[in-house]
Enzyme design. Sequence first.
Site, PDB file in Angstrom:
ATOM      1  N   ASP A 125      15.186  46.239  56.891  1.00 49.99           N
ATOM      2  CA  ASP A 125      15.423  47.227  55.840  1.00 49.99           C
ATOM      3  C   ASP A 125      14.482  46.904  54.693  1.00 49.99           C
ATOM      4  OD1 ASP A 125      17.865  48.777  56.736  1.00 49.99           O
ATOM      5  OD2 ASP A 125      18.698  46.764  56.806  1.00 49.99           O
ATOM      6  N   ARG A 133      13.486  43.044  51.655  1.00 49.22           N
ATOM      7  CA  ARG A 133      13.659  41.667  52.123  1.00 49.22           C
ATOM      8  C   ARG A 133      12.382  40.849  51.981  1.00 49.22           C
ATOM      9  NH1 ARG A 133      18.821  43.498  52.153  1.00 49.22           N
ATOM     10  NH2 ARG A 133      19.289  44.830  53.941  1.00 49.22           N
ATOM     11  N   ARG A 195      18.388  54.635  45.573  1.00 48.71           N
ATOM     12  CA  ARG A 195      17.733  54.499  46.881  1.00 48.71           C
ATOM     13  C   ARG A 195      17.353  55.870  47.431  1.00 48.71           C
ATOM     14  NH1 ARG A 195      21.892  51.459  50.486  1.00 48.71           N
ATOM     15  NH2 ARG A 195      20.176  51.480  52.003  1.00 48.71           N
ATOM     16  N   LYS A 225      18.157  57.641  57.239  1.00 49.26           N
ATOM     17  CA  LYS A 225      19.558  57.237  57.089  1.00 49.26           C
ATOM     18  C   LYS A 225      20.119  57.827  55.793  1.00 49.26           C
ATOM     19  CE  LYS A 225      18.059  52.852  55.018  1.00 49.26           C
ATOM     20  NZ  LYS A 225      17.971  51.388  55.175  1.00 49.26           N
ATOM     21  N   HIS A 226      21.423  57.985  55.667  1.00 48.84           N
ATOM     22  CA  HIS A 226      22.533  57.596  56.533  1.00 48.84           C
ATOM     23  C   HIS A 226      23.264  58.876  56.900  1.00 48.84           C
ATOM     24  CE1 HIS A 226      21.661  54.295  53.709  1.00 48.84           C
ATOM     25  NE2 HIS A 226      22.013  53.464  54.685  1.00 48.84           N
ATOM     26  N   HIS A 238      30.417  49.504  53.436  1.00 51.36           N
ATOM     27  CA  HIS A 238      30.367  48.079  53.735  1.00 51.36           C
ATOM     28  C   HIS A 238      31.749  47.450  53.572  1.00 51.36           C
ATOM     29  CE1 HIS A 238      26.045  48.742  52.941  1.00 51.36           C
ATOM     30  NE2 HIS A 238      25.861  47.712  53.738  1.00 51.36           N
ATOM     31  N   ASP A 311      24.908  52.459  62.007  1.00 50.31           N
ATOM     32  CA  ASP A 311      24.832  51.501  60.919  1.00 50.31           C
ATOM     33  C   ASP A 311      25.513  50.224  61.413  1.00 50.31           C
ATOM     34  OD1 ASP A 311      24.315  50.414  58.436  1.00 50.31           O
ATOM     35  OD2 ASP A 311      25.136  52.099  57.309  1.00 50.31           O
TER      36      ASP A 311
END
Length: 378
Positions: A125, A133, A195, A225-226, A238, A311
């Site tokens: 991601d 990352r 985002r 996504k999503h 989450h 996901d």
Amino acid sequence: MGRLFFFLACLVLTGCASTKISKDSSQKENEIALLIEGMTVREKIGQMFAVVPENFDFTLTQEQIDQGRLPSSVTMSEKMKENFIQYPAGTIILFGKNIDTPKQTKKLIDDFKSASKIPLMVSIDEEGGRVARIAKNENFGIENLPPALETETEKKAFDNSFSIGSYLSKYGFTADFAPVADIWTNEANTVIGNRAFSKEPKTAAKMVKASIKGFHKAKVLTSIKHFPGHGDTTADSHTESAISCKTWEELKRCEMIPFKSGIDAGTDMVMIAHIRTPNAKTEDLPATLSKIWITDRLRGELGFNGVVITDAMGMKAVSKYFRSTESALMAINAGCDIILMPHDYAKVFDYLVACVEDGTLSIERIDQSVKRILRMKL
């Protein structure tokens, strides 16, 4: 198996596919069918998983895997290699805890690729902004680009994605779970927020299209996504069940616009969110487990023929209500091709193999997904 490895490795890893790629679609489909015939059930099932490196350290509990960095987060031991060969996932995903230095990251990726009989998809991601990352790791010396919401033009969306894709390719990544195709339509939503490219569907649609083109120029696979849109929920899937209260007609007038744009732009994958849509005439299930959302609407009405990936299945919106084995089977029956990060990977893997062997899950259904995945990897 030697023929399978040679053909796929030639196409995917060495880039010597120009003459093969030029063949017409029927010839390519016939070749893929032959390759599938030569695969074992375990190899086929493996293609339908995307997991983290730590999943191959069988000394770890799921809680330990979830907690943070471990030796098996950043290196592949010989025992992990043996476990990977026994449970051959088709996709590896890396997070910040798996990424230390450029040299370490490239070696970790190369070790997994070398251990895989079938070319591996290595994913991440990397959106820019708060989800980055690589760029947020100071050891790489890469500028972290602004979040999507600050992208002012389609050219900038293209340039940013090409930049991200280029440095990902350098370290051996082949796929980015990006761009975000959600619209930030609910100010209370924090899991998406900046985002998203926009609060307006047509603007988001243009940016998503340009972003996909940028990644593809860098030779990186994309996953929008999503689906069917996480930007109007208030909860974070989450940690809890997330709900969109819109009807299907309302979603078509708003959330579906950037997703359709991404599909038309040739996105390789669509990631399904664990959101419930009680007013959209679907089953009372997260979209990840919904045949109406995946098979009837995404594939049927929107015309998406590529790879559908869930996901992360360990997220509470699913794992709180369903066993990991149960949710994986439900997702496949709903139309998903790749199961992302299930809890108890080896257990779920063995369960799906057993489902094929006892007829609970047909090999024809597995072959449908494997065909899509191999087609994408080619």
